[in-house]
Design a protein around this motif. Structure first.
Motif, short mmCIF file in Angstrom:
data_model
loop_
_atom_site.label_atom_id
_atom_site.label_comp_id
_atom_site.label_asym_id
_atom_site.label_seq_id
_atom_site.Cartn_x
_atom_site.Cartn_y
_atom_site.Cartn_z
N MET A 1 1.80 -2.48 -5.71
CA MET A 1 1.95 -1.30 -5.96
C MET A 1 0.67 -0.63 -6.28
O MET A 1 0.13 -0.44 -7.65
N ASN A 2 -0.03 -0.28 -5.31
CA ASN A 2 -1.28 0.33 -5.68
C ASN A 2 -1.31 2.05 -5.19
O ASN A 2 -2.42 2.75 -5.15
N GLY A 3 -0.19 2.46 -5.35
CA GLY A 3 0.17 3.91 -4.94
C GLY A 3 0.47 4.69 -6.34
O GLY A 3 0.16 4.44 -7.36
N ASP A 4 1.25 5.49 -5.83
CA ASP A 4 1.80 6.47 -7.17
C ASP A 4 2.83 6.11 -8.05
O ASP A 4 3.07 6.64 -9.15
N LYS A 5 3.53 5.06 -7.60
CA LYS A 5 4.50 4.37 -8.35
C LYS A 5 4.18 3.24 -9.35
O LYS A 5 3.60 2.74 -9.14
N LEU B 1 9.17 5.59 -10.37
CA LEU B 1 9.76 4.28 -9.79
C LEU B 1 9.55 3.84 -8.49
O LEU B 1 9.67 4.49 -7.64
N GLU B 2 9.16 2.50 -8.32
CA GLU B 2 9.04 1.91 -6.99
C GLU B 2 10.38 1.13 -6.76
O GLU B 2 10.90 0.46 -7.62
N PHE B 3 11.07 1.47 -5.45
CA PHE B 3 12.30 0.50 -5.27
C PHE B 3 12.29 -0.63 -4.25
O PHE B 3 13.10 -1.21 -4.13
#
Lengths: 317, 317, 317
Positions: free
Chosen positions: C85-89, C77-79
């Motif tokens: 959101m181009n990474g691991d989330k 999850l991204e908080f």
């Protein structure tokens, strides 16, 4: 019965088998027995049949079932008395077992052996610690040295499929690429010693099981001799017991094949599953009419439901 | 319906949507249907919506639900016929599927594609092996090439939000940093082909989906042209199908923005979730009134409950 | 009460404790309250007592309970607001919390602190993001800075075991090999400040808790002085707050021993568990009659059941 961690905890096998058969014929007949009762399923190791069939058995009895993978969802447990807990272990089994006993009416635990520390394995450190500290009944979902729920499903299956009063049952070692525990063969041997069967164990020289378990049972080292006239062939691998946990043989000549099944009295083929195809047994046997491994697995539900029923009835007394 | 692993297993879409709507208006009206029925949820991959909404749907119907992460809680499975199982795979799907069928009245499976072995993915090896060997209905919780429960929730959502008899629906590719499967767009395309909509697919040149799936559907390579007059924008990334599983473009000009939404007929924005913010779609669209991704996710429960209802009713016949 | 993520959310402690006691005396009396209600249990961290007792509490109320390990069964999850959101989330908490709110009537979350980023921990980023975006009540199953369900079980236990109207309660720091959070001591301090007790905090110099939490409470740095005349000794380790998350002392002279318990007014020994034996407390204390850690853990069920009851009643209004 207070706990069920060994085949030897069965008080009256005939009565238990009759109970299991009655349950199988009407699985939902006793859904009020488990009302407001919780079963805690604690896994330290993988499981498919045991995990699903035990949850199913609990649901059939109206029990609430809580399942946990203790090795990664909870805290790592310390089992040594008097330990100075300054390492990786966050919680002592003394607390864990007492605490879980307050949330669960029955605790069921799966804990495989190390296969390196024979003494610790034979002490059944994990399951016996739960028995020691829990204040509710404990069921083994397969320990280091026994898998009694499997053995109960096995004898239930033999009873269903036997065509004579005293069938000949052969437990045969078979090859496998990995080191496997002795729990299933141990419990099967103990169960066969209690049942009305002609029982023979077949394995290569040097692959003796624990002599305390097998004493009184016939052991042969010629698989074909053992198969002659057999009504049930139960195949299973186990790693070496004397040279503990080692694989000394993967002898493919012990694989169960159609040719060997020809030596039997049209025997049924049994295995606890999971089974390595074309290692333990050839496809041609497993896919034949002789194989009853699938209904054998189905009986896991009813065997477990019978044990849960006895434990709940005992608690209600 | 015997299994539900493809949108094409739907026998009568209008009837199914009516059932789903009735369920949504009174989700607990049929709690006796699932009494003494067990749903087995088997996950080989992560899941949030599918995992929770399917458990919710089962509970709404009074079903017992058993959830397992097959890749780490059970045994690694062998899917090849005739395999000599001397490697890492402990159990063959032949046994696993038959055994689970005895504990569960319906089996639901999630298994993502490899995105490297196109042939194996298109064969849907995992889910089709369950269909082949299971003796109970099998539901796809997203396979390698289809995600039919998602598509059913999608059309249910479109029906709820449409303001004209035959709305214009656009499926648009959008950029994403990771290689994603084709299951969601494939099932959405198949569903739109069955529904009463004007359907357009928009994607960059070279990003064709499987032509067997899209044949008969309009495909454009100019996103703005596609958006003109649209009533619904369904954004989704997929990796390349021809150069299988590769990311050939992360073209940010395909991100869905407020400016592009201005080209539409005040379209609603849809996505199956999870969605990468400011990659697939900008915050300004996702946080606007136009976005219906949250009620779309809510419809997952009722879509699944409708499928479970049909399968249970079929079994009861 | 709309959410329960802090001891300070309790509106009337006496009323809540009375409710908990009534529930404990008849745990299944209100099984219709939770009918057709679903509790979502979301874990980012290990749990034993919280996991089991919350499932038990939900079952006692007739609730459906869905348990998920969010860090490996779902999507990362991204908080951060406005994240590209181009990474691991894979999913933003905005969507996740809203979606889960549609499947669950109450959401309960465990999220431990980083112990490296004090600001983020004090903001309770994870739990507060659920509070912000969820559309249903949120319960903390232990956050970065509070563990209110534990504190409620603690005061319930003190009420049961106290032998005078206003007992002396000592919270004492004790040594531990790993860096531990401040959540349990923070919530215990806040609870003692609300309760009718003489409360003293004892810890080595430099081991101050958050001064915002402890203000108004008596703090001493001499453990023996604190123990004098105590009715309850609550032991707990916490890592340094000023030099955030560091272990500056493992001073064995702060271990709770029988000799120190001799200084008290036959005090009861409490700990939230899991407890490191012979670090926090010696075996001789934990295995003595003075220890009430097991009934304290049992009260977790009834504390949680009381909170669930209040939240469900509030929703029904």
């Amino acid at each position: 019965m207070k706990h069920f961690t060994s085949v030897h905890h069965i008080e009256d096998l005939d009565e238990l088998l009759l109970l299991a058969k009655n349950i199988k014929s009407d699985p939902y007949a006793n859904k009020s027995l488990g009302e407001n009762k919780t079963l805690g399923l604690l896994f330290f190791n993988p499981s498919l049949r045991t995990r699903l069939s035990t949850q199913k058995a609990a649901a059939n009895l109206g029990m609430n079932c809580i399942t946990m993978n203790l090795n990664n969802e909870g805290w790592s447990l310390e089992f040594e008395e008097g330990a100075v807990m300054n390492g990786d272990k966050a919680e002592h089994i003394k607390e864990a077992a007492q605490v879980i006993s307050q949330y669960c009416d029955i605790i069921a635990v799966r804990s495989f052996p190390t296969l390196t520390d024979k003494k610790k394995d034979e002490e059944e450190q994990v399951i016996q610690s739960f028995v020691k500290y829990a204040t509710v009944p404990v069921i083994s979902l397969e320990g280091a040295t026994e898998h009694p729920l499997q053995a109960l499903a096995d004898i239930l299956t033999i009873q269903e499929y036997k065509t004579k009063s005293k069938p000949k049952v052969v437990l045969t070692w078979a090859p496998h690429p990995k080191a496997l525990p002795h729990a299933v063969p141990n419990s099967f041997v103990k169960m066969m010693q209690m049942a009305h069967v002609d029982f023979v164990i077949a394995h290569p020289h040097g692959y003796e099981l624990d002599p305390e378990v097998t004493k009184g049972s016939i052991i042969v080292h010629n698989q074909e001799e053992a198969f002659a006239g057999a009504d049930f062939i139960y195949a299973k691998n186990w790693s070496n017991y004397n040279d503990y946990g080692k694989i000394l043989s993967q002898d493919a000549s012990w694989t169960v094949t159609p040719e060997k099944m020809e030596l039997t009295n049209r025997a049924k083929f049994m295995h606890c599953l999971p089974v390595r195809r074309n290692q333990i047994v050839s496809d041609a046997v497993l896919d034949s009419e002789a194989s009853i491994v699938i209904p054998q697995a189905n009986n896991r539900t009813y065997a477990t439901q019978a044990i849960l029923t006895q434990l709940l009835n005992h608690e209600n007394k």
